[in-house]
Design a protein around this motif. Structure first.
Motif, mmCIF file in Angstrom:
data_model
loop_
_atom_site.group_PDB
_atom_site.id
_atom_site.type_symbol
_atom_site.label_atom_id
_atom_site.label_comp_id
_atom_site.label_asym_id
_atom_site.label_seq_id
_atom_site.Cartn_x
_atom_site.Cartn_y
_atom_site.Cartn_z
ATOM 1 N N ASN A 57 5.470 -3.780 2.376
ATOM 2 C CA ASN A 57 5.090 -4.998 1.677
ATOM 3 C C ASN A 57 4.618 -6.009 2.716
ATOM 4 O OD1 ASN A 57 5.115 -7.594 0.474
ATOM 5 N ND2 ASN A 57 6.602 -6.916 -1.051
ATOM 6 N N PRO A 58 3.338 -6.417 2.689
ATOM 7 C CA PRO A 58 2.826 -7.358 3.714
ATOM 8 C C PRO A 58 3.640 -8.636 3.813
ATOM 9 C CG PRO A 58 1.022 -6.434 2.437
ATOM 10 C CD PRO A 58 2.287 -6.004 1.752
ATOM 11 N N GLU A 59 4.093 -9.180 2.670
ATOM 12 C CA GLU A 59 4.867 -10.417 2.705
ATOM 13 C C GLU A 59 6.200 -10.203 3.410
ATOM 14 O OE1 GLU A 59 5.284 -12.294 -1.045
ATOM 15 O OE2 GLU A 59 3.126 -12.527 -1.355
ATOM 16 N N THR A 60 6.812 -9.030 3.200
ATOM 17 C CA THR A 60 8.073 -8.729 3.871
ATOM 18 C C THR A 60 7.866 -8.614 5.370
ATOM 19 O OG1 THR A 60 8.935 -7.568 1.933
ATOM 20 C CG2 THR A 60 9.963 -7.075 4.045
ATOM 21 N N ILE A 61 6.784 -7.947 5.773
ATOM 22 C CA ILE A 61 6.491 -7.794 7.202
ATOM 23 C C ILE A 61 6.269 -9.153 7.851
ATOM 24 C CG2 ILE A 61 4.786 -6.928 8.849
ATOM 25 C CD1 ILE A 61 4.418 -4.515 7.045
ATOM 26 N N ILE A 62 5.486 -10.010 7.196
ATOM 27 C CA ILE A 62 5.222 -11.344 7.743
ATOM 28 C C ILE A 62 6.515 -12.130 7.875
ATOM 29 C CG2 ILE A 62 4.162 -13.581 7.229
ATOM 30 C CD1 ILE A 62 1.788 -12.024 6.053
ATOM 31 N N GLY A 63 7.335 -12.078 6.819
ATOM 32 C CA GLY A 63 8.574 -12.836 6.837
ATOM 33 C C GLY A 63 9.544 -12.358 7.894
ATOM 34 N N GLU A 64 9.708 -11.038 8.004
ATOM 35 C CA GLU A 64 10.720 -10.490 8.911
ATOM 36 C C GLU A 64 10.271 -10.478 10.369
ATOM 37 O OE1 GLU A 64 11.745 -6.715 7.205
ATOM 38 O OE2 GLU A 64 13.128 -7.622 5.774
ATOM 39 N N ILE A 65 8.974 -10.418 10.596
ATOM 40 C CA ILE A 65 8.500 -10.405 11.979
ATOM 41 C C ILE A 65 8.116 -11.805 12.458
ATOM 42 C CG2 ILE A 65 6.687 -9.579 13.535
ATOM 43 C CD1 ILE A 65 6.635 -6.984 12.057
#
Length: 287
Positions: A180-188
């Motif tokens: 999920n792109p939003e998850t990647i952005i948020g977690e990284i």
């Protein structure tokens, strides 16, 4: 991203963000040329920044796999022991790539970040990022009324997202499923240790092309705040005046002062902004 700062009717249209600078050529170019530097996360001063933890546990349920991975590994052609061995081998390889740092390096290779603050009067920020109060803070007025912006060029308009300050590194599950792109952005990109919470940081993300100095939208520069110890006041005021003439509008210039009674940075005549009902100041009770 926060979406309440300045209202026209009942519609939120603008937020305000601040960039702390030393008294340098980067500052002068940001004012006169409207260019600003984006930095690759590998160069951040916090070694944990953009460094989530990983849990590598590939699913044994093929329906959960990313179709591309499933096809590339020919998983549909395997069953039983062969399938288990192939998935276990993939787990081991991915764990090795992550452990070596190559996986995260690949994810971050083309990315760059512009860090902004939600407040212009932080004593620590002026000390750490504005050359011990001899630098400058630039205020940017960011239009967030356009919901149809393209992520590819949103960096030039400073479309930003707030950092979340947390106690533990985010844990990213690597299980072969679609990301999920939003998850990647948020977690990284948007999680940071709580020890940095004084920065009140928002980040503008540029996901391709790597780091560098890039042009930003001329409409963004809102005001300039000189540090109490700034020694280049006349020169910077002249740069701002020329920029204002080029842009066809006045760009106010303020200068900080040290409170004579409390541990506070003052900005005489400056109008502090509100966002989500809170004043954007390190000393809200005194504003």
């Amino acid at each position: 991203m926060s979406r309440l700062s300045e209202k026209v009717g009942n519609v939120s249209e603008f937020i305000y963000r601040y960039k702390y600078f030393s008294d340098s050529q980067w500052l002068r170019a940001t004012i006169s040329e409207r260019t600003i530097k984006f930095t690759n996360p590998h160069k951040f001063n916090d070694p944990f920044d953009c460094m989530p933890a990983f849990d590598v546990r590939y699913s044994r349920d093929l329906s959960r796999f990313h179709p591309g991975i499933r096809s590339m590994l020919n998983l549909d052609d395997l069953s039983g022991v062969e399938l288990e061995e192939k998935i276990s081998m993939c787990e081991s390889h991915m764990a090795q790539v992550i452990g070596s740092g190559d996986f995260l390096s690949g994810l971050l290779s083309g990315a760059s970040v512009l860090s902004l603050s939600k407040i212009p009067d932080s004593t620590l920020m002026w000390s750490h990022y504005a050359q011990n109060h001899s630098g400058v803070v630039l205020e940017f007025k960011i239009d967030i009324s356009d919901e149809e912006f393209s992520f590819d060029d949103s960096y030039s308009k400073f479309i930003c997202q707030d950092v979340e300050y947390v106690e533990a590194r985010p844990l990213m599950l690597v299980d072969g499923s679609p990301s999920n792109p939003e998850t990647i952005i948020g977690e990284i990109f948007l999680a940071k240790s709580s020890v940095w919470s004084y920065e009140q940081e928002s980040r503008v993300l540029k996901n391709t092309g790597g780091e560098g100095v890039f042009k930003y939208d001329d409409s963004l520069l809102s005001s300039v705040i000189l540090g109490a110890k700034n020694a280049s006041e006349n020169e910077i005021r002249e740069l701002v005046s020329v920029a204002g003439k080029e842009l066809g509008r006045e760009i106010p210039v303020y200068k900080t002062d040290f409170c004579k009674r409390n541990y506070r940075v003052l900005i005489p005549d400056f109008t502090f902004r509100f966002e989500e009902g809170d004043i954007q100041s390190d000393y809200p009770a005194g504003r």
